[in-house]
Scaffold this motif. Sequence first.
Motif, mmCIF file in Angstrom:
data_model
loop_
_atom_site.group_PDB
_atom_site.id
_atom_site.type_symbol
_atom_site.label_atom_id
_atom_site.label_comp_id
_atom_site.label_asym_id
_atom_site.label_seq_id
_atom_site.Cartn_x
_atom_site.Cartn_y
_atom_site.Cartn_z
ATOM 1 N N THR A 58 1.279 -0.888 -0.113
ATOM 2 C CA THR A 58 0.388 -0.328 0.386
ATOM 3 C C THR A 58 0.569 1.185 0.093
ATOM 4 O O THR A 58 0.209 2.236 -0.176
ATOM 5 C CB THR A 58 -0.708 0.135 1.243
ATOM 6 N N SER A 59 2.165 0.988 0.834
ATOM 7 C CA SER A 59 2.883 2.384 0.949
ATOM 8 C C SER A 59 3.438 2.744 -0.843
ATOM 9 O O SER A 59 3.282 4.361 -0.432
ATOM 10 C CB SER A 59 3.985 2.142 1.367
ATOM 11 N N TYR A 60 3.702 1.294 -0.986
ATOM 12 C CA TYR A 60 4.507 1.858 -2.588
ATOM 13 C C TYR A 60 2.823 2.416 -3.691
ATOM 14 O O TYR A 60 3.290 3.596 -4.320
ATOM 15 C CB TYR A 60 4.439 0.634 -3.674
ATOM 16 N N GLU A 107 9.330 -0.375 10.098
ATOM 17 C CA GLU A 107 11.249 -1.587 10.261
ATOM 18 C C GLU A 107 10.605 -2.398 9.037
ATOM 19 O O GLU A 107 11.179 -3.702 9.408
ATOM 20 C CB GLU A 107 9.753 -2.125 11.366
ATOM 21 N N THR A 108 10.076 -2.309 7.558
ATOM 22 C CA THR A 108 9.829 -2.998 6.729
ATOM 23 C C THR A 108 10.888 -3.597 6.704
ATOM 24 O O THR A 108 11.820 -2.238 5.593
ATOM 25 C CB THR A 108 8.752 -3.027 5.463
ATOM 26 N N ALA A 109 11.384 -4.777 6.072
ATOM 27 C CA ALA A 109 13.166 -5.254 5.592
ATOM 28 C C ALA A 109 13.691 -4.577 4.623
ATOM 29 O O ALA A 109 13.889 -4.580 4.693
ATOM 30 C CB ALA A 109 12.494 -6.991 5.618
ATOM 31 N N LYS A 243 -8.539 -7.714 -2.696
ATOM 32 C CA LYS A 243 -7.874 -9.198 -2.971
ATOM 33 C C LYS A 243 -7.573 -9.170 -1.164
ATOM 34 O O LYS A 243 -7.531 -10.657 -0.698
ATOM 35 C CB LYS A 243 -7.064 -9.511 -3.711
ATOM 36 N N GLU A 244 -7.225 -8.459 -0.843
ATOM 37 C CA GLU A 244 -6.441 -8.558 -0.097
ATOM 38 C C GLU A 244 -7.098 -8.974 1.432
ATOM 39 O O GLU A 244 -7.089 -9.387 2.569
ATOM 40 C CB GLU A 244 -5.015 -7.749 0.930
ATOM 41 N N ILE A 245 -8.251 -8.761 1.303
ATOM 42 C CA ILE A 245 -9.827 -8.713 3.209
ATOM 43 C C ILE A 245 -10.573 -9.433 2.057
ATOM 44 O O ILE A 245 -11.434 -9.991 3.220
ATOM 45 C CB ILE A 245 -9.861 -7.585 3.172
#
Length: 364
Positions: A58-60, A107-109, A243-245
Motif C-alpha cells: 500500500t505504501s508503494y 520497519e519493513t525489511a 484482494k487482501e481482505i
Amino acid sequence: EKGGYPDFMLKEIHEQPRVVRDTLAGRMVGGALKISELGMSLEELQLIDRVYVIACGTSYHAGLVAKQLIEAWARIPTEVEVASEFRYRNPIITPTTLVVAVSQSGETADTLAAIREARIKGGKVFGITNVIGSPVARESDGVIYTKANKEIAVASTKSFLGQVVSLTLLSMVLAQAKGKFTQAQTRLLFGELADTAEQIERILADTTAIEEAALACKDANDALFIGRGMGSAISYEGALKLKEISYLHAEAYAAGEMKHGPIALLSKGFPVIAVATQSPVYDKVISNIQESRTRGALVVAVATEGDEEIRKHADYVIYVPRVRDAFSAITVSVPLQLFARAIAVARGCDVDQPRNLAKSVTVE
Ligand code: F6R
C-alpha cells in the motif's frame, strides 16, 4: 476499543478526516509552507534532479500518487519502485538524488535495506512513517510522521491517507523550492488540501451507494480496477485492498491498457471498477468504460458529484465531492476502502486479520 464500530478497519476508515487535519496542523506558518524535519537546506532542495519513492504494498501505491504530483508540480523526474526490486538492482543514485522511503511500520525489511543502499551511494533519504523512532525514522536524513496513530487492522487505510497527504506536502515543498509555485499558489493548494477532511466526512456520512455496488460484486471471482493518471494510481490500491481482505481476485490496469490484454477477461457480469472523476482524461476513461460495458462488464464508476451523464455508462455510480485532480486520490481512496470492506464482510471474511498477512514485514 473499537469505539462502537464492528471492526478496526471501519473505525480507522472513519478516522481519516482527523488524519488529514493532524497531518496538516502547524505546517503553514506565517503564510509559508514548512517541513522543518526535512533535514535539507533550500539549496539542497533546489539541486534535486531525481526522486525515487521506495516502498512496499500500500505504501508503494502512495508513491504512485506522489510521482504524479512531483512530476506535475516540481517537474522533477520521479520513479516509484518496490523496495525489494530497488535494493537489488544497483540503482542510479547521486548526491542530488532524493530517495523517499515510505513505510507505515517503519520497519519493513526491504524498505530499510533500500534506505541503506541509497545512503551508501550518497543519496539523501527522506522517510515517511507512522511510527516514532522506528528504524526508517532513525536511518533517514529527515522524516515526516504521518499522524495516523496506531493502525490495528492489517489492511492499511488511514496510514495510506496520511502518507498521501504527507507526500502531497512534500511535493508542494519541492515545487516551491524549484520556483514552480509562488507562496500564494501554495497557500491556495494547501487550503484545498485541508478541505478534503470535510469532503471525506461527507463521503462517510452516506455509504449506501458503495454498499449497493459491493453487494452486486460480492459473488464475483475476479474484478478489474481501471483509471488513468491519478485514477490509475488509486486503482492499484483499490485492487490490493479488495484482494487482501475479501480474497476476491482483483487487478488494476491503466485504463488505456485494456485493449492490450485484460479486455479478454471480460464477460457478462464481470465487475469493472472505474475511477472516472473529473480530470483531463475523463473522456478517455468514459471510452474505456464503454468498451468494457459492450463486453458485458458490470461497471461501477467512481465519479464526481453532479456528473449525471455517467449514469448512462455505469451500472452503479459512487459519487465523491469535486476536488482538483491532484487531490482525487484522497477522496477516491475512501469509497474504495469501504467497497473492499463491504465485500469482505458480505463474504464472511475477518476484515481486520486477513489470512496469511502480518501487519509488519520484518523479514525479506
Ligand atoms: C496492505 C498493507 C501492506 C503494507 C506493506 C508495507 O494493506 O498494509 O501492503 O502497506 O506491507 O508496510 P509498511 O508501510 O509498514 O512498510
